[in-house]
Design a protein around this motif. Sequence first.
Motif, PDB file in Angstrom:
ATOM      1  N   GLN A 146      -2.996   3.402   0.611  1.00  0.00           N
ATOM      2  CA  GLN A 146      -3.718   2.500   1.613  1.00  0.00           C
ATOM      3  C   GLN A 146      -3.504   1.023   1.582  1.00  0.00           C
ATOM      4  OE1 GLN A 146      -7.647   3.976   0.274  1.00  0.00           O
ATOM      5  NE2 GLN A 146      -7.969   5.052   2.131  1.00  0.00           N
ATOM      6  N   TRP A 147      -3.568   0.366   2.409  1.00  0.00           N
ATOM      7  CA  TRP A 147      -3.479  -1.069   2.516  1.00  0.00           C
ATOM      8  C   TRP A 147      -4.891  -1.635   2.243  1.00  0.00           C
ATOM      9  CZ3 TRP A 147      -0.669   0.609   7.465  1.00  0.00           C
ATOM     10  CH2 TRP A 147       0.704   0.635   7.284  1.00  0.00           C
ATOM     11  N   TYR A 148      -5.065  -2.841   1.940  1.00  0.00           N
ATOM     12  CA  TYR A 148      -6.531  -3.347   1.436  1.00  0.00           C
ATOM     13  C   TYR A 148      -6.742  -4.435   2.578  1.00  0.00           C
ATOM     14  CZ  TYR A 148     -10.047  -6.363  -0.497  1.00  0.00           C
ATOM     15  OH  TYR A 148     -11.009  -7.116  -0.760  1.00  0.00           O
ATOM     16  N   ASN A 192       7.637  -4.659   3.946  1.00  0.00           N
ATOM     17  CA  ASN A 192       6.183  -4.169   3.773  1.00  0.00           C
ATOM     18  C   ASN A 192       5.681  -4.233   5.206  1.00  0.00           C
ATOM     19  OD1 ASN A 192       7.104  -3.690   0.840  1.00  0.00           O
ATOM     20  ND2 ASN A 192       6.024  -5.891   0.275  1.00  0.00           N
ATOM     21  N   THR A 193       6.009  -4.987   6.019  1.00  0.00           N
ATOM     22  CA  THR A 193       5.314  -5.281   7.363  1.00  0.00           C
ATOM     23  C   THR A 193       6.021  -4.838   8.491  1.00  0.00           C
ATOM     24  OG1 THR A 193       3.723  -6.272   8.639  1.00  0.00           O
ATOM     25  CG2 THR A 193       5.340  -7.636   7.606  1.00  0.00           C
ATOM     26  N   ALA A 194       7.480  -5.062   8.101  1.00  0.00           N
ATOM     27  CA  ALA A 194       8.223  -4.719   9.313  1.00  0.00           C
ATOM     28  C   ALA A 194       8.462  -3.240   9.538  1.00  0.00           C
ATOM     29  CB  ALA A 194       9.907  -5.250   8.986  1.00  0.00           C
ATOM     30  N   VAL A 195       8.593  -2.338   8.401  1.00  0.00           N
ATOM     31  CA  VAL A 195       8.625  -0.842   8.647  1.00  0.00           C
ATOM     32  C   VAL A 195       7.316  -0.468   9.459  1.00  0.00           C
ATOM     33  CG1 VAL A 195       8.655   1.222   7.487  1.00  0.00           C
ATOM     34  CG2 VAL A 195      10.118  -0.338   6.740  1.00  0.00           C
ATOM     35  N   PRO A 196       6.161  -0.766   9.118  1.00  0.00           N
ATOM     36  CA  PRO A 196       4.878  -0.246   9.846  1.00  0.00           C
ATOM     37  C   PRO A 196       4.888  -0.852  11.282  1.00  0.00           C
ATOM     38  CG  PRO A 196       4.170  -1.581   7.921  1.00  0.00           C
ATOM     39  CD  PRO A 196       5.583  -1.246   7.897  1.00  0.00           C
ATOM     40  N   LEU A 244      -0.682  -9.437   6.702  1.00  0.00           N
ATOM     41  CA  LEU A 244      -1.205  -9.711   5.459  1.00  0.00           C
ATOM     42  C   LEU A 244      -1.654  -8.465   5.150  1.00  0.00           C
ATOM     43  CD1 LEU A 244      -0.797 -12.526   6.508  1.00  0.00           C
ATOM     44  CD2 LEU A 244      -2.795 -13.307   5.073  1.00  0.00           C
ATOM     45  N   LEU A 245      -2.116  -7.428   5.740  1.00  0.00           N
ATOM     46  CA  LEU A 245      -2.648  -6.273   5.313  1.00  0.00           C
ATOM     47  C   LEU A 245      -1.703  -5.424   4.839  1.00  0.00           C
ATOM     48  CD1 LEU A 245      -5.230  -4.068   5.642  1.00  0.00           C
ATOM     49  CD2 LEU A 245      -3.845  -3.479   7.751  1.00  0.00           C
ATOM     50  N   HIS A 246      -0.661  -5.295   5.512  1.00  0.00           N
ATOM     51  CA  HIS A 246       0.582  -4.630   5.167  1.00  0.00           C
ATOM     52  C   HIS A 246       1.228  -4.977   3.879  1.00  0.00           C
ATOM     53  CE1 HIS A 246       1.352  -3.700   9.699  1.00  0.00           C
ATOM     54  NE2 HIS A 246       0.269  -2.956   8.972  1.00  0.00           N
ATOM     55  N   ASN A 278       3.307 -13.312   2.141  1.00  0.00           N
ATOM     56  CA  ASN A 278       3.544 -13.041   0.523  1.00  0.00           C
ATOM     57  C   ASN A 278       2.591 -13.383  -0.263  1.00  0.00           C
ATOM     58  OD1 ASN A 278       5.317 -13.254  -2.017  1.00  0.00           O
ATOM     59  ND2 ASN A 278       5.020 -15.346  -1.877  1.00  0.00           N
ATOM     60  N   PHE A 279       1.829 -14.507  -0.182  1.00  0.00           N
ATOM     61  CA  PHE A 279       0.747 -14.952  -0.886  1.00  0.00           C
ATOM     62  C   PHE A 279      -0.572 -14.053  -0.781  1.00  0.00           C
ATOM     63  CE2 PHE A 279      -3.122 -17.381  -1.691  1.00  0.00           C
ATOM     64  CZ  PHE A 279      -2.989 -18.010  -2.921  1.00  0.00           C
ATOM     65  N   GLY A 280      -0.944 -13.724   0.288  1.00  0.00           N
ATOM     66  CA  GLY A 280      -2.025 -12.644   0.837  1.00  0.00           C
ATOM     67  C   GLY A 280      -1.733 -11.559   0.133  1.00  0.00           C
ATOM     68  N   GLY A 281      -0.443 -11.065   0.232  1.00  0.00           N
ATOM     69  CA  GLY A 281       0.027  -9.433  -0.227  1.00  0.00           C
ATOM     70  C   GLY A 281      -0.272  -9.447  -1.557  1.00  0.00           C
ATOM     71  N   LEU A 282       0.094 -10.566  -2.461  1.00  0.00           N
ATOM     72  CA  LEU A 282      -0.070 -10.401  -3.906  1.00  0.00           C
ATOM     73  C   LEU A 282      -1.388 -10.873  -4.226  1.00  0.00           C
ATOM     74  CD1 LEU A 282       0.981 -10.699  -6.777  1.00  0.00           C
ATOM     75  CD2 LEU A 282       1.140 -13.176  -6.424  1.00  0.00           C
ATOM     76  N   VAL A 283      -2.300 -12.021  -3.708  1.00  0.00           N
ATOM     77  CA  VAL A 283      -3.371 -12.171  -4.083  1.00  0.00           C
ATOM     78  C   VAL A 283      -4.638 -11.613  -3.841  1.00  0.00           C
ATOM     79  CG1 VAL A 283      -2.446 -14.524  -4.658  1.00  0.00           C
ATOM     80  CG2 VAL A 283      -4.157 -14.073  -2.802  1.00  0.00           C
ATOM     81  N   PHE A 284      -4.764 -10.801  -2.450  1.00  0.00           N
ATOM     82  CA  PHE A 284      -5.904 -10.394  -2.115  1.00  0.00           C
ATOM     83  C   PHE A 284      -6.443  -9.270  -2.848  1.00  0.00           C
ATOM     84  CE2 PHE A 284      -5.223 -11.878   2.825  1.00  0.00           C
ATOM     85  CZ  PHE A 284      -5.708 -13.050   2.430  1.00  0.00           C
TER      86      PHE A 284
END
Length: 457
Positions: A18-20, A116-120, A237-239, A270-276
């Motif tokens: 799941q994505w957050y 990570n987002t290009a594929v979806p 950012l979700l992905h 990149n930042f959102g994907g790491l920190v969220f």
Amino acid sequence: MADQRTKILLDESQLPTQWYNVVPDLPSPPPPPLHPGTLQPVGPDDLAPLFPPDLIAQEVTAERFVDIPGEVLDVYRLWRPSPLYRAHRLEKALGTPARIYYKYEGVSPAGSHKPNTAVPQAFYNAEAGVRKLTTETGAGQWGTALAFASALFDLECEVWMVGASYDQKPYRRTMMETFGATVHRSPSELTAAGRAIRAEDPQHPGSLGIAISEAVEVAAADPDTRYALGSVLNHVLLHQTVIGEEALLQLAAVGDTPDVVVGCTGGGSNFGGLVFPFLREKLAGRMSPVIRAVEPASCPSLTRGVYAYDFGDTAGMTPLLKMHTLGHRFIPDPIHAGGLRYHGMSPLLSHVYELGLVEALALPQTECFAAAVRFARTEGIVPAPEPSHALAACIREALACRESGEERVILTALCGHGHFDLAAYEAYLSGRMTDEAVTDERLAPGLAELPTVPAGA
């Protein structure tokens, strides 16, 4: 106490499913995008010419978690879960008691976090019957990722690459073409937006805002074509949150909790994907890291921009987004960190910054390249110019720990390798690289041309 492993690996069975979505956990929701004509909140129908229904739904979802489709997970397994490294050799070189970890996204087929987002995005467009995707790219990481993903799902891919990067990184263009994409130097003669810019300056270095205008113009005119964006928007950012979700598991496996989480910021993916995911844990009271965004001093949207509604592109074709911005007509210097050369910041990340949940720091590129070289000579990976900003901030933090004696845990995302950026390293190593001074006078024209929106928006 952390163990002494260098690589902390997860099995494929531990790949997040799941994505957050951080929005439900925030103290208040972010302001909505506005239609540039009516200045009313944008609805799904307004976005339909650019995005397929599933991505529009993810852009506005109120769900905390979104299931990752099985077809996407199958592709993710080509490189995910990605490794988390303990930077033992860098720590020793710095003489610091800090423990430094980096999540390495350069193991992907495109060499960065962007797949990570290009594929979806490619998957959802193919499911909707789309035949072609258009996009922009700065340093070329996003264009490469979308070209790779498009090939997997039998989509055409057309990329407008920022002129300065097109000139600096010819082999990144070749990689996109190897995956099957068509690549244009932006601004180009192929669009009205590009021709208008070139009429004023045929050798214009371009910007992400201009390249976005060109890609959006082409997509909006063709019912079989949609537009794909590599950063900024909520669904992107979700992905990317697979990065942070994996990092949480990996740090737990060695018994560590971060005191500082650092990431580079351009558009924010990149930042959102790491920190969220770490912000979720912080808001729930399960940890309390300082979360720090690092941007280039030559394009300082968080630290020197204003929080206002602005266009995401130069020509004013996109919805109005409330974000930290330098003005959609601001043209950044052609610094080497092409992926951070964007006039605005993700609206969601801008909102989180306004809430005081993250810090921001702007650094000059020579300090960043010095950090990148130090990292390469200790850890053995040549970083992309973009994450060199985060590495420079990590080194600052680690040296402060050396002075104070604190054993702080520092986490960052090394979001890509720099194998196609060696011309930038050559410029630094030869002493030809300089730091651009962005004066208030330089910023003033772009900030003076922000769109007018109703009071209170």
